[in-house]
Design a protein around this motif. Structure first.
Motif, PDB file in Angstrom:
ATOM      1  N   LEU A 122       0.203 -39.940   7.899  1.00 39.14           N
ATOM      2  CA  LEU A 122      -1.132 -39.570   8.361  1.00 39.14           C
ATOM      3  C   LEU A 122      -2.112 -40.632   7.890  1.00 39.14           C
ATOM      4  CD1 LEU A 122      -3.250 -37.473   9.466  1.00 39.14           C
ATOM      5  CD2 LEU A 122      -3.287 -36.542   7.129  1.00 39.14           C
ATOM      6  N   LEU A 123      -2.896 -41.186   8.819  1.00 38.14           N
ATOM      7  CA  LEU A 123      -3.835 -42.244   8.454  1.00 38.14           C
ATOM      8  C   LEU A 123      -5.250 -41.738   8.208  1.00 38.14           C
ATOM      9  CD1 LEU A 123      -2.788 -45.109  10.910  1.00 38.14           C
ATOM     10  CD2 LEU A 123      -2.064 -44.732   8.549  1.00 38.14           C
ATOM     11  N   LEU A 124      -5.538 -40.507   8.578  1.00 37.86           N
ATOM     12  CA  LEU A 124      -6.874 -39.965   8.363  1.00 37.86           C
ATOM     13  C   LEU A 124      -7.127 -39.754   6.875  1.00 37.86           C
ATOM     14  CD1 LEU A 124      -6.873 -37.229  11.178  1.00 37.86           C
ATOM     15  CD2 LEU A 124      -7.591 -39.632  11.347  1.00 37.86           C
ATOM     16  N   GLY A 125      -8.394 -39.855   6.483  1.00 36.82           N
ATOM     17  CA  GLY A 125      -8.734 -39.637   5.080  1.00 36.82           C
ATOM     18  C   GLY A 125      -8.415 -38.233   4.616  1.00 36.82           C
ATOM     19  N   SER A 126      -8.469 -37.284   5.551  1.00 35.20           N
ATOM     20  CA  SER A 126      -8.105 -35.909   5.253  1.00 35.20           C
ATOM     21  C   SER A 126      -7.720 -35.226   6.554  1.00 35.20           C
ATOM     22  CB  SER A 126      -9.268 -35.157   4.583  1.00 35.20           C
ATOM     23  OG  SER A 126     -10.370 -35.065   5.480  1.00 35.20           O
ATOM     24  N   CYS A 127      -7.035 -34.114   6.436  1.00 37.51           N
ATOM     25  CA  CYS A 127      -6.675 -33.305   7.596  1.00 37.51           C
ATOM     26  C   CYS A 127      -7.553 -32.067   7.560  1.00 37.51           C
ATOM     27  CB  CYS A 127      -5.195 -32.933   7.552  1.00 37.51           C
ATOM     28  SG  CYS A 127      -4.628 -31.951   8.963  1.00 37.51           S
ATOM     29  N   ALA A 128      -8.418 -31.920   8.554  1.00 38.31           N
ATOM     30  CA  ALA A 128      -9.391 -30.828   8.538  1.00 38.31           C
ATOM     31  C   ALA A 128      -8.717 -29.466   8.598  1.00 38.31           C
ATOM     32  CB  ALA A 128     -10.368 -30.980   9.699  1.00 38.31           C
ATOM     33  N   ASN A 129      -7.683 -29.352   9.430  1.00 36.61           N
ATOM     34  CA  ASN A 129      -7.034 -28.051   9.587  1.00 36.61           C
ATOM     35  C   ASN A 129      -5.680 -28.246  10.249  1.00 36.61           C
ATOM     36  OD1 ASN A 129      -6.462 -25.326   9.849  1.00 36.61           O
ATOM     37  ND2 ASN A 129      -7.722 -25.056  11.671  1.00 36.61           N
ATOM     38  N   ALA A 130      -4.641 -27.738   9.623  1.00 33.25           N
ATOM     39  CA  ALA A 130      -3.317 -27.720  10.240  1.00 33.25           C
ATOM     40  C   ALA A 130      -2.650 -26.388   9.940  1.00 33.25           C
ATOM     41  CB  ALA A 130      -2.474 -28.878   9.724  1.00 33.25           C
TER      42      ALA A 130
END
Length: 283
Positions: free
Chosen positions: A190-198
């Motif tokens: 995962l390249l995003l700084g964070s995962c908002a919701n999974a």
């Protein structure tokens, strides 16, 4: 120096880093992911169909029998294509034999070559990221089209991707968690700084211990592709778990980065091909 310039300078290394393969005709990707010109196809009892979504062809390998089926969306690696991925590892055929449909999606072409394409997974990769292509929107359109045409079964949709395709699968699951029930991610974080919701999304992360291009511990050649090191597997899993995902990690001792070595190591160490594993994962 921009990340895209760094990508171009590192293109030779990137071919080895993000290539995943498929077969058949070379599908031409179109940059505009906002036009929606999906065409309908007739139902078939097994076999292969093609539809078009946002100007991009999607090849569908169908399981026998009529009506919508649980469906995997297959995302090729960077600087590859749906056709080249399918030629290298017959995921779709293996899934179809186990009652799943498989839809091979196509990224944005790179170097004006339809057999070299990338996904906008955040900070990576290539033309797709540089042009800020809306690949989340494209995948959403693809899902809606597959459902409306009686191919995919809403509530039984999964993503499977390799390298840049795995990165894209993670981005989509974090952006539209209600659309997909699971993700099989191979050799890509995962390249995003964070995962908002999974929340509720099931994840199987598969990575080769011998992967020196996108290493298990992070680093690698990210500077040539995204302007930064790649995150570690642990970083990815921690973010996904904090976002509510249920995560399974498989580290393959004999696998390098290339998808063929991942498939071979999975068979040797776990007794299943990628397609067979994905089918059992989704049961």
């Amino acid at each position: 120096m921009t990340p895209f310039v760094k990508f171009m300078l590192g293109a030779t290394a990137a071919v080895g880093l993000l290539a995943a393969c498929g077969n058949g005709r070379l599908a031409q990707a179109v940059d505009n992911a906002n036009s929606n010109n999906a065409t309908s196809v007739s139902a078939s009892a097994g076999g292969t169909d093609t539809i078009s979504v946002a100007g991009r062809p999607i090849d569908i390998v169908r399981a026998p029998g009529s009506g919508p089926k649980p469906t995997f969306l297959v995302l090729h690696g960077g600087l590859s294509s749906a056709d080249r991925f399918r030629a290298k590892v017959p995921i779709g055929d293996e899934l179809a034999a186990r009652g799943f449909n498989a839809a091979y999606l196509q990224g944005t072409q790179q170097f004006r070559r339809s057999d070299r394409a990338t996904w906008n997974a955040g900070s990576c990769c290539g033309s797709a990221a540089e042009q800020n292509i809306d690949d989340v929107g494209y995948i959403s359109q693809a899902i809606n089209s597959l459902v409306s045409q009686g191919i995919a079964q809403r509530g039984r949709i999964y993503l499977i991707g390799h390298s840049n395709g795995a990165m894209m699968a993670y981005r989509y699951a974090c952006s539209r968690p209600g659309d997909v029930q699971g993700v099989v991610a191979m050799s890509g974080p995962l390249l995003l700084g964070s995962c908002a919701n999974a929340a509720g999304v099931r994840v199987a992360h598969i990575h080769g211990r011998r992967d020196s291009l996108v290493p298990v511990a992070g680093g690698g050649r990210g500077e040539n592709l995204s302007g930064e090191d790649f995150p570690s597997v642990q970083d990815t899993i921690s973010k996904m778990e904090r976002a509510g995902a249920f995560v399974q990690v498989i580290i393959l001792e004999g696998a390098e980065h290339e998808v063929g070595t991942v498939n071979a190591a999975l068979q040797n160490e776990r007794g299943q091909s990628i397609g067979a594993f994905a089918a059992s994962f989704a049961q």
